[in-house]
Design a protein around this motif. Structure first.
Motif, short mmCIF file in Angstrom:
data_model
loop_
_atom_site.label_atom_id
_atom_site.label_comp_id
_atom_site.label_asym_id
_atom_site.label_seq_id
_atom_site.Cartn_x
_atom_site.Cartn_y
_atom_site.Cartn_z
N HIS A 21 -46.35 -5.25 29.27
CA HIS A 21 -46.03 -5.47 27.86
C HIS A 21 -47.24 -5.62 26.96
O HIS A 21 -47.11 -5.85 25.75
CB HIS A 21 -45.08 -6.67 27.71
CG HIS A 21 -43.65 -6.31 27.99
ND1 HIS A 21 -43.13 -6.26 29.27
CD2 HIS A 21 -42.64 -5.94 27.15
CE1 HIS A 21 -41.86 -5.90 29.20
NE2 HIS A 21 -41.53 -5.70 27.93
N GLN A 39 -36.16 3.85 24.79
CA GLN A 39 -35.82 2.98 25.91
C GLN A 39 -36.90 1.93 26.13
O GLN A 39 -36.60 0.75 26.36
CB GLN A 39 -35.63 3.82 27.18
CG GLN A 39 -34.37 4.68 27.15
CD GLN A 39 -34.37 5.73 28.25
OE1 GLN A 39 -35.39 6.37 28.53
NE2 GLN A 39 -33.23 5.93 28.89
N ASP A 42 -36.71 -0.62 23.33
CA ASP A 42 -35.56 -1.51 23.51
C ASP A 42 -35.89 -2.67 24.45
O ASP A 42 -35.26 -3.74 24.36
CB ASP A 42 -34.37 -0.74 24.05
CG ASP A 42 -33.69 0.13 22.99
OD1 ASP A 42 -33.97 -0.09 21.80
OD2 ASP A 42 -32.91 1.02 23.37
N PHE A 43 -36.84 -2.44 25.34
CA PHE A 43 -37.27 -3.50 26.27
C PHE A 43 -38.56 -4.17 25.79
O PHE A 43 -39.27 -4.79 26.56
CB PHE A 43 -37.44 -2.94 27.68
CG PHE A 43 -36.14 -2.73 28.41
CD1 PHE A 43 -35.41 -3.81 28.87
CD2 PHE A 43 -35.65 -1.45 28.61
CE1 PHE A 43 -34.21 -3.62 29.53
CE2 PHE A 43 -34.44 -1.25 29.28
CZ PHE A 43 -33.72 -2.34 29.74
N MET A 274 -37.65 -7.20 31.92
CA MET A 274 -36.64 -6.23 31.48
C MET A 274 -35.24 -6.64 31.94
O MET A 274 -34.27 -6.49 31.19
CB MET A 274 -37.00 -4.84 31.99
CG MET A 274 -38.22 -4.23 31.31
SD MET A 274 -38.88 -2.80 32.20
CE MET A 274 -37.55 -1.61 31.98
N TRP A 277 -34.24 -9.49 29.77
CA TRP A 277 -33.98 -9.04 28.40
C TRP A 277 -32.65 -8.30 28.31
O TRP A 277 -31.94 -8.40 27.30
CB TRP A 277 -35.12 -8.17 27.90
CG TRP A 277 -34.95 -7.80 26.45
CD1 TRP A 277 -34.69 -6.57 25.94
CD2 TRP A 277 -35.00 -8.69 25.34
NE1 TRP A 277 -34.58 -6.62 24.57
CE2 TRP A 277 -34.77 -7.91 24.18
CE3 TRP A 277 -35.23 -10.06 25.21
CZ2 TRP A 277 -34.76 -8.47 22.91
CZ3 TRP A 277 -35.21 -10.61 23.94
CH2 TRP A 277 -34.98 -9.82 22.81
N ALA A 278 -32.29 -7.56 29.37
CA ALA A 278 -31.00 -6.86 29.38
C ALA A 278 -29.87 -7.88 29.26
O ALA A 278 -28.88 -7.65 28.55
CB ALA A 278 -30.86 -6.04 30.65
N ARG A 281 -29.80 -9.13 25.64
CA ARG A 281 -29.20 -8.12 24.76
C ARG A 281 -27.68 -8.12 24.88
O ARG A 281 -26.96 -7.97 23.88
CB ARG A 281 -29.75 -6.73 25.09
CG ARG A 281 -31.13 -6.46 24.56
CD ARG A 281 -31.50 -5.01 24.66
NE ARG A 281 -31.13 -4.44 25.96
CZ ARG A 281 -31.47 -3.23 26.38
NH1 ARG A 281 -32.19 -2.45 25.60
NH2 ARG A 281 -31.11 -2.79 27.55
#
Length: 333
Positions: A21, A39, A42-43, A274, A277-278, A281
């Motif tokens: 990151h 994509q 989004d992460f 990730m 974070w999914a 979301r």
């Protein structure tokens, strides 16, 4: 008992580098570059994603990168005005438009400046090649990026030669080395099929691009190839993995290809983030069935606390503001 495999897996070479990151990533090229960049964004990766819109042919990609690095302005001979009095430019996607030539020139120049500044600090440049076919503007004798529905007799359609593409890329790669010595380049061929060229000629086009990528990745140690095209036509060899137009990969295929990319190129710590974070979301996307209940308020406060913990490492200010707005809608808050 015999192990049965229902698809041919594409082997991915393990790289000696990883994305995390803190990695700054710039994408450019076909619509698949935009999908991959989206994509990653989004992460919460730091991505400048195809900021000038879709660019299909490799020579125009090289021209845009060269213009950015060399601080060149858009070619004045390639501006055009539509019957609706909208100004466009033949080197750029139709998403780049303005009500006047001067305004469009300034807008495009600002975008090129943004690319130049980002490239100076970037760690990874992802280039997705869409087609080896290109259009030559008869009036200027220049290869252009977009015909903008101008009558076809003003252009000549050409299949670019392997040497044409390779020379253009070698020139921009050599220029980028002293510009940013830490920059790595990832090449990929778009899995989107250009059926208007006919399926046989689409294969000719894709094979030309694939050979270019192979030669460049062999010659330069900092240039890699990601086989998105091969994953689509071998591992996902089934029309159920295409959208209804039978041209573009479906959302399932896009996610499958991205997962392959993530497993091979993204650092374990970032992969862990990730996954978390999914979940965040999914919670953000939740809409209550029964209004402002105590249970929903509790869930929002818990979500805010999770975001607050993540904010020490990742910018989640937008998401925190949204949760605060939803909490503020409750009576007495």
């Amino acid at each position: 008992m015999k192990d049965i495999k229902l698809s041919t897996e594409v082997a991915l070479d393990a790289p000696d580098w990883k994305i995390d990151h803190q990695t700054k990533i710039l994408t450019i090229g076909s619509c698949f570059a935009e999908v991959l960049g989206g994509q990653l964004a989004d992460f919460k990766f730091d991505v400048l994603n195809n900021s000038l819109g879709t660019v299909f042919n490799p020579l125009t990609i090289c021209k845009i990168l060269d213009s950015a690095v060399e601080e060149k302005r858009p070619n004045p001979s390639l501006f055009l005005q539509t019957p609706d009095h909208i100004w466009l430019h033949h080197d750029f996607h139709s998403s780049q438009w303005a009500n006047g030539q001067g305004a469009l020139d300034a807008q495009l120049s600002d975008k090129l400046d943004e690319i130049r500044e980002f490239l100076a600090e970037a760690d990874l440049l992802v280039i997705t090649l869409g087609t080896a076919y290109a259009y030559r503007h008869r009036k200027t004798n220049l290869i252009v990026g977009n015909c903008h529905k101008v009558p076809s007799d003003r252009f000549i359609k050409e299949l670019l030669h392997f040497d044409q593409i390779t020379i253009a890329f070698e020139q921009i790669i050599q220029k980028l080395i002293p510009y940013n010595r830490k920059l790595r380049i990832m090449l990929t061929v778009s899995p989107v099929r250009h059926t208007r060229d006919t399926l046989p000629l689409n294969q000719v086009s894709k094979s030309t691009l694939r050979l270019v990528c192979h030669r460049l990745s062999e010659k330069y140690k900092h240039v890699d190839y990601f086989p998105s095209y091969e994953i689509m036509i071998d591992e996902l060899r089934d029309y159920r993995f295409y959208k209804e137009d039978m041209i573009h990969p479906s959302s399932v295929a896009e996610e499958y290809i991205f997962n392959a990319f993530a497993r091979n190129y993204i650092d374990a710590g970032s992969v862990k983030f990730m996954s978390e974070w999914a979940s965040v979301r999914d919670t953000l996307a939740h809409r209550p069935l029964h209004g402002h209940t105590p249970g929903h308020l509790k869930m929002l406060k818990s979500l805010w606390a999770r975001l607050n913990a993540l904010s020490r490492n990742i910018d989640v200010s937008g998401e925190m503001e949204e949760v605060e707005r939803r909490i503020g809608e409750f009576p007495g808050m």
